[in-house]
Design an enzyme around this catalytic site. Structure first.
Site, PDB file in Angstrom:
ATOM      1  N   GLY A  85       0.836  -1.210   0.000  1.00 50.74           N
ATOM      2  CA  GLY A  85       0.000   0.000   0.000  1.00 50.74           C
ATOM      3  C   GLY A  85       0.862   1.248   0.000  1.00 50.74           C
ATOM      4  O   GLY A  85       2.092   1.182   0.131  1.00 50.74           O
ATOM      5  N   ARG A  88       3.935   6.108   1.672  1.00 47.51           N
ATOM      6  CA  ARG A  88       4.449   7.484   1.714  1.00 47.51           C
ATOM      7  C   ARG A  88       3.848   8.321   0.592  1.00 47.51           C
ATOM      8  O   ARG A  88       4.482   9.219   0.050  1.00 47.51           O
ATOM      9  CB  ARG A  88       5.957   7.489   1.597  1.00 47.51           C
ATOM     10  CG  ARG A  88       6.470   6.703   0.406  1.00 47.51           C
ATOM     11  CD  ARG A  88       7.874   7.056   0.146  1.00 47.51           C
ATOM     12  NE  ARG A  88       8.414   6.214  -0.888  1.00 47.51           N
ATOM     13  CZ  ARG A  88       9.537   6.460  -1.499  1.00 47.51           C
ATOM     14  NH1 ARG A  88      10.222   7.528  -1.187  1.00 47.51           N
ATOM     15  NH2 ARG A  88       9.991   5.670  -2.427  1.00 47.51           N
ATOM     16  N   LYS A 108       4.018  12.196  -3.336  1.00 44.88           N
ATOM     17  CA  LYS A 108       4.871  11.089  -2.880  1.00 44.88           C
ATOM     18  C   LYS A 108       5.953  11.663  -1.976  1.00 44.88           C
ATOM     19  O   LYS A 108       6.610  12.642  -2.346  1.00 44.88           O
ATOM     20  CB  LYS A 108       5.497  10.418  -4.102  1.00 44.88           C
ATOM     21  CG  LYS A 108       6.338   9.207  -3.794  1.00 44.88           C
ATOM     22  CD  LYS A 108       6.637   8.475  -5.097  1.00 44.88           C
ATOM     23  CE  LYS A 108       7.690   7.412  -4.930  1.00 44.88           C
ATOM     24  NZ  LYS A 108       8.045   6.824  -6.215  1.00 44.88           N
ATOM     25  N   ARG A 171       3.038  13.392  -8.564  1.00 41.35           N
ATOM     26  CA  ARG A 171       3.044  12.487  -9.716  1.00 41.35           C
ATOM     27  C   ARG A 171       1.685  12.505 -10.414  1.00 41.35           C
ATOM     28  O   ARG A 171       0.645  12.535  -9.765  1.00 41.35           O
ATOM     29  CB  ARG A 171       3.360  11.083  -9.217  1.00 41.35           C
ATOM     30  CG  ARG A 171       3.237  10.020 -10.276  1.00 41.35           C
ATOM     31  CD  ARG A 171       4.040   8.814  -9.949  1.00 41.35           C
ATOM     32  NE  ARG A 171       3.438   8.035  -8.874  1.00 41.35           N
ATOM     33  CZ  ARG A 171       4.017   6.950  -8.377  1.00 41.35           C
ATOM     34  NH1 ARG A 171       5.208   6.570  -8.810  1.00 41.35           N
ATOM     35  NH2 ARG A 171       3.434   6.269  -7.436  1.00 41.35           N
ATOM     36  N   ARG A 178      -2.495  -1.236  -9.730  1.00 42.44           N
ATOM     37  CA  ARG A 178      -1.335  -2.089  -9.992  1.00 42.44           C
ATOM     38  C   ARG A 178      -1.767  -3.548 -10.032  1.00 42.44           C
ATOM     39  O   ARG A 178      -2.866  -3.871  -9.563  1.00 42.44           O
ATOM     40  CB  ARG A 178      -0.321  -1.923  -8.836  1.00 42.44           C
ATOM     41  CG  ARG A 178       0.097  -0.495  -8.585  1.00 42.44           C
ATOM     42  CD  ARG A 178       0.280  -0.220  -7.079  1.00 42.44           C
ATOM     43  NE  ARG A 178       0.405   1.219  -6.815  1.00 42.44           N
ATOM     44  CZ  ARG A 178       1.554   1.882  -6.813  1.00 42.44           C
ATOM     45  NH1 ARG A 178       2.670   1.253  -7.013  1.00 42.44           N
ATOM     46  NH2 ARG A 178       1.569   3.183  -6.599  1.00 42.44           N
ATOM     47  N   ASP A 266       3.824  -4.775  -7.349  1.00 45.31           N
ATOM     48  CA  ASP A 266       3.246  -3.537  -6.813  1.00 45.31           C
ATOM     49  C   ASP A 266       3.728  -2.320  -7.604  1.00 45.31           C
ATOM     50  O   ASP A 266       3.194  -1.226  -7.444  1.00 45.31           O
ATOM     51  CB  ASP A 266       3.591  -3.363  -5.322  1.00 45.31           C
ATOM     52  CG  ASP A 266       5.074  -3.506  -5.048  1.00 45.31           C
ATOM     53  OD1 ASP A 266       5.633  -4.538  -5.424  1.00 45.31           O
ATOM     54  OD2 ASP A 266       5.667  -2.580  -4.474  1.00 45.31           O
ATOM     55  N   ASN A 267       4.731  -2.508  -8.441  1.00 47.19           N
ATOM     56  CA  ASN A 267       5.205  -1.406  -9.275  1.00 47.19           C
ATOM     57  C   ASN A 267       4.814  -1.598 -10.735  1.00 47.19           C
ATOM     58  O   ASN A 267       5.388  -0.966 -11.620  1.00 47.19           O
ATOM     59  CB  ASN A 267       6.734  -1.294  -9.175  1.00 47.19           C
ATOM     60  CG  ASN A 267       7.179  -0.889  -7.778  1.00 47.19           C
ATOM     61  OD1 ASN A 267       6.426  -0.249  -7.043  1.00 47.19           O
ATOM     62  ND2 ASN A 267       8.387  -1.257  -7.397  1.00 47.19           N
TER      63      ASN A 267
END
Ligand code: AMP
Ligand code: MG
Length: 529
Positions: A85, A88, A108, A171, A178, A266-267
């Site tokens: 999750g 940050r 971020k 961003r 994802r 996750d990326n």
């Protein structure tokens, strides 16, 4: 600025409602006015740097923002972690771009959330600037990518072994869904949420699956009829389309020599954009095994492994979809609509789609390299030509970008041609014969090649040098309580002016084309977390 946060409608299990931390002294370091224009951010706001610094640090939230941190899981270096999750990051919401496409706006480095685990929720300045520069470079190179709207220095020092200046990056992405978002609910057996996520993702990224009128005439016309697709059909089409996006993304990375460095699930954005630039790097010397990330001990995410890893990641997405398919099949069986035979068939279809990744990827890979050699229609016999060149580059340790640039230029520059004939011998002659057989003239080949082969890329040594300089300036500012922020943006923008014109030679292009003296032999990247 108009914000809308459609994730919130998915339900509380998808996120935590949480506001960014306040920071002591927000300073606007970088502002992407081209991207801001595309998001219709007014000139009045764009000129108000103080307010932009407040917004870009999270000290103040624009009207309409409902800040949340998203829940997701992920396979990290092959190991499943059900609880990742946004540790940050804060998703502020979505804005419409000039084309009417919804773009996520996310901070971020903006503080801790329920997903932070042991992390401080912060981001150091250098990784924030790296993400800004690398994403702009990739965008200009024609690679699908998330982008950055701003970098704001926070005025605080954070602990990264040494004390480092902190920053928040804003961003902008097609979405932050994802593979790990699907894994989060599949791992919990939460079918309702998984279904809601699938519907949301289809609506946002693949609306043509549910609305055949959006499908252009020749694409998938056999599969999508005027009838509403069944749930099985929707799931299978979704997987195929998600795979196509990953293949496009990864072949584009390979075209320009990009190594993502941390292709965990996750990326991996379902939209097919590059996200999470942590330990990324550019390949200088061609090496299929090139890998620079300090945490990628075994080269799992090395340059030449990226295609295979894409398939692995898509297999993980397929696992989640199987959970849904099994549930759908069970319900249908209860209703006596379908039987076990059909369930097995669906399973086989999923497996077949994952298997097909290999041939689809190879097709896209060789088509991409063919273009880099001036060949628009790839044929079987061009594969050897491509493989032979790559082996030559590997054994002779040639610079990837410079080699393709020289090949391009050799078509109209006899000095370069002579040099390459001497260097590549028989291979060069075979290439020329191939172009002749295909009746492709040298100017035609050169035109195609100059669109595929950049003159300049954001080389690691240039990026590192800029990051060091910027870090020094911002640290000095913090120590002396002065503000030299314009210098940071001048430094970065001078570089980006060249890097964002990768196919057109500018006066300063020559300053950024050389390979590093040590050929990146000792270069290492870090996650920067
Ligand atoms: P990344 O390597 O940036 O993709 O991050 C992997 C996971 O670690 C994600 O869940 C991040 O939110 C989390 N993470 C990374 N850095 C930090 C940090 N400094 N504080 C809290 N969580 C972090
Ligand atoms: Mg990440």
């Amino acid at each position: 600025m108009k914000f809308y946060n459609s994730y919130i409608e998915l339900g509380a299990q998808f996120f935590q409602r949480v506001s960014p931390d306040k920071v002591p002294n927000p300073q606007l370091l970088l502002w992407n006015n081209v991207l801001a224009d595309d998001l219709s951010i007014t000139p009045a706001l764009q000129n108000d740097h103080e307010l932009l610094a407040k917004y870009g640090s999270g000290n103040e939230l624009p009207n309409g923002v409902n800040s949340i941190a998203l829940a997701y899981s992920g396979h990290q270096f092959g190991h499943f972690n059900p609880n990742l999750g946004d540790g940050r990051a804060h998703l502020l919401g979505e804005m419409l771009d000039k084309k009417g496409i919804r773009r996520d706006i996310q901070l971020k480095g903006s503080g801790q959330t329920v997903f932070s685990r042991r992390g401080d929720g912060k981001c150091a300045l250098a990784p924030a600037l790296r993400e800004y520069m690398m994403s702009e470079a990739l965008y200009a190179l024609g690679v699908p990518t998330s982008r950055c709207l701003s970098v704001v220095g926070t005025g605080e020092l954070i602990n990264r072994g040494l004390a480092k200046p902190g920053a928040v990056v804003t961003r902008v992405a097609a979405s932050h869904i994802r593979v790990g978002s699907f894994q989060y609910f599949a791992a919990r057996g939460d079918i309702d949420s998984l279904t809601a996520l699938l519907d949301y993702t289809i609506e946002r990224h693949f609306p043509e699956i549910d609305d055949s009128s959006l499908n252009n005439a020749d694409a998938d016309s056999t599969k999508i009829s005027n009838q509403k697709p069944s749930q099985e059909q929707r799931i299978l089409q979704f997987l195929e389309k998600a795979i196509d996006k990953q293949i496009t993304l990864i072949t584009q990375w390979l075209r320009i020599g990009f190594i993502h460095g941390v292709m965990n699930t996750d990326n991996t954005a379902i939209s097919g954009e590059t996200i999470d630039f942590g330990p990324c790097a550019m390949m200088g010397t061609y090496d299929n095994k090139a890998s620079f990330s300090s945490i990628d001990e075994y080269g799992r995410y090395a340059f030449g492994n990226q295609g295979k890893i894409g398939q692995w990641n898509m297999a993980k997405l397929a696992d989640c979809l199987l959970v849904l398919l099994n549930d759908t099949a069970e319900k249908d069986a209860d209703n006596n609509i379908e039987d076990e035979v059909n369930q097995e068939k669906t399973l086989e279809s999923i497996e077949a789609i994952i298997q097909q990744y290999t041939s689809k990827f190879d097709q896209a890979y060789y088509a991409m390299y063919a273009k880099k050699l001036g060949i628009s229609d790839i044929g079987e016999n061009h594969i050897t030509l491509i493989n032979d060149l790559l082996s030559l580059m590997q054994t002779q340790k040639l610079d990837y970008t410079q080699t393709f640039d020289s090949l391009t230029k050799s078509l109209s520059d006899s000095v370069k041609e002579k040099a390459l004939v001497a260097e590549f011998g028989r291979w060069y002659k075979t290439w020329m014969d191939t172009l002749n057989q295909l009746s492709i003239t040298k100017p035609e080949a050169e035109a195609l090649m100059s669109k595929s082969n950049p003159l300049v890329i954001p080389r690691n040594h240039h990026i590192e040098e800029l990051l060091d300089r910027c870090e020094l300036i911002v640290t000095d500012n913090m120590n002396s309580n002065t503000s030299n922020n314009p210098i940071v943006s001048d430094i970065v923008n001078d570089f980006l002016q060249v890097i964002c014109s990768p196919y057109k030679e500018l006066t300063n292009t020559k300053y950024y084309q050389e390979a590093p003296q040590d050929k990146d032999q000792y270069y290492q990247t870090f996650c920067g977390t």
